[in-house]
Design a protein around this motif. Structure first.
Motif, PDB file in Angstrom:
ATOM      1  N   ASN A 192      -2.030   7.510  -4.891  1.00 30.61           N
ATOM      2  CA  ASN A 192      -3.476   7.664  -4.756  1.00 30.61           C
ATOM      3  C   ASN A 192      -4.096   8.581  -5.802  1.00 30.61           C
ATOM      4  N   THR A 193      -3.316   9.513  -6.349  1.00 27.85           N
ATOM      5  CA  THR A 193      -3.895  10.444  -7.324  1.00 27.85           C
ATOM      6  C   THR A 193      -4.297   9.748  -8.624  1.00 27.85           C
ATOM      7  N   TYR A 221      -2.849  -1.878  -9.097  1.00 26.24           N
ATOM      8  CA  TYR A 221      -3.599  -0.629  -9.191  1.00 26.24           C
ATOM      9  C   TYR A 221      -5.068  -0.882  -9.503  1.00 26.24           C
ATOM     10  N   ILE A 256       1.546   2.853  -3.440  1.00 28.30           N
ATOM     11  CA  ILE A 256       0.410   3.209  -4.287  1.00 28.30           C
ATOM     12  C   ILE A 256       0.311   4.731  -4.408  1.00 28.30           C
ATOM     13  N   GLU A 288       0.807  -1.206   0.000  1.00 23.80           N
ATOM     14  CA  GLU A 288       0.000   0.000   0.000  1.00 23.80           C
ATOM     15  C   GLU A 288       0.844   1.261   0.000  1.00 23.80           C
ATOM     16  N   ARG A 324     -11.418   0.982  -3.323  1.00 25.31           N
ATOM     17  CA  ARG A 324     -11.772   2.294  -2.790  1.00 25.31           C
ATOM     18  C   ARG A 324     -13.227   2.666  -3.039  1.00 25.31           C
ATOM     19  N   SER A 361      -6.647  -2.028  -6.307  1.00 28.64           N
ATOM     20  CA  SER A 361      -6.664  -0.924  -5.351  1.00 28.64           C
ATOM     21  C   SER A 361      -7.720   0.112  -5.709  1.00 28.64           C
TER      22      SER A 361
END
Length: 201
Positions: A7-8, A91, A5, A2, A98, A94
């Protein structure tokens, strides 16, 4: 994993004000959510990402009502560094993990396989992910932006497997500058794809 990663990559771009309304194209995308795939394919500068973000901003108003299951939206922006199967799948998982109100264990089995020293086959990993997707009650629209940056055949093969086996409540949308090497002809023959081309934009 994590901690590496970015996040954007999961942020849906801000919709920009436009002089040209694209209601007709948004209606086509809305009408195609029962299909497996929406493909927005055109050269740079044709407004592909702008169209998709406009569409997503209207999904809640246009598609979510008391008579339908609610749509959840997930977004993944790609770059040149994503031409690695493990990175790409990490990705992808992930991004989906979310989703609002997602089970906290969603995707953990598939991610665990990706982090193992003996990597299972992509089909095994994706089967675990597809089973997790099947357990979600809401409908899902998952957007992959800039897919033209992907050149690795194992990624194309994995995405083809995902498309072949996704449950009916999962809709994939791809924005790309060129048609990807996916089974597009088969999807067209089965009426499982909505095509938006340069001439439409």
């Amino acid at each position: 994993m994590e901690n590496i990663i970015l996040n954007t990559k999961f942020f849906i771009p801000e919709a920009r004000p436009r002089l040209v309304q694209r209601d007709r194209l948004i209606e086509r995308l809305n009408a195609g959510v029962y299909r497996k795939l929406s493909l927005v394919s055109a050269p740079a500068g044709f407004g592909k990402t702008t169209l998709v973000t406009e569409w997503l901003n209207r999904v809640e108003k246009d598609l979510n009502d008391e008579n339908r299951a609610e749509y959840k939206v997930s977004w993944l922006s790609l770059d040149e560094n994503d031409n690695d199967l493990v990175r790409f799948l990490t990705y992808l998982i992930s991004a989906l993990s979310r989703l609002e109100n997602i089970d906290k264990n969603f995707g953990k089995g598939a991610l665990s396989m990706l982090q193992s020293t003996q990597l299972p086959s992509p089909e095994t990993i994706l089967t675990a992910l597809i089973n997790d997707i099947s357990a979600i009650s809401e409908k899902i629209i998952f957007v992959i932006d800039d897919y033209h940056l992907i050149e690795a055949q194992p990624i194309h093969d994995s995405l083809s497997f995902l498309i072949d086996n996704i449950p009916p409540h999962f809709h994939l949308a791809i924005s790309t500058r060129e048609d990807p090497p996916l089974p597009l002809a088969i999807l067209r023959a089965k009426d499982q794809i909505t095509d938006i081309r340069a001439t439409d934009l």
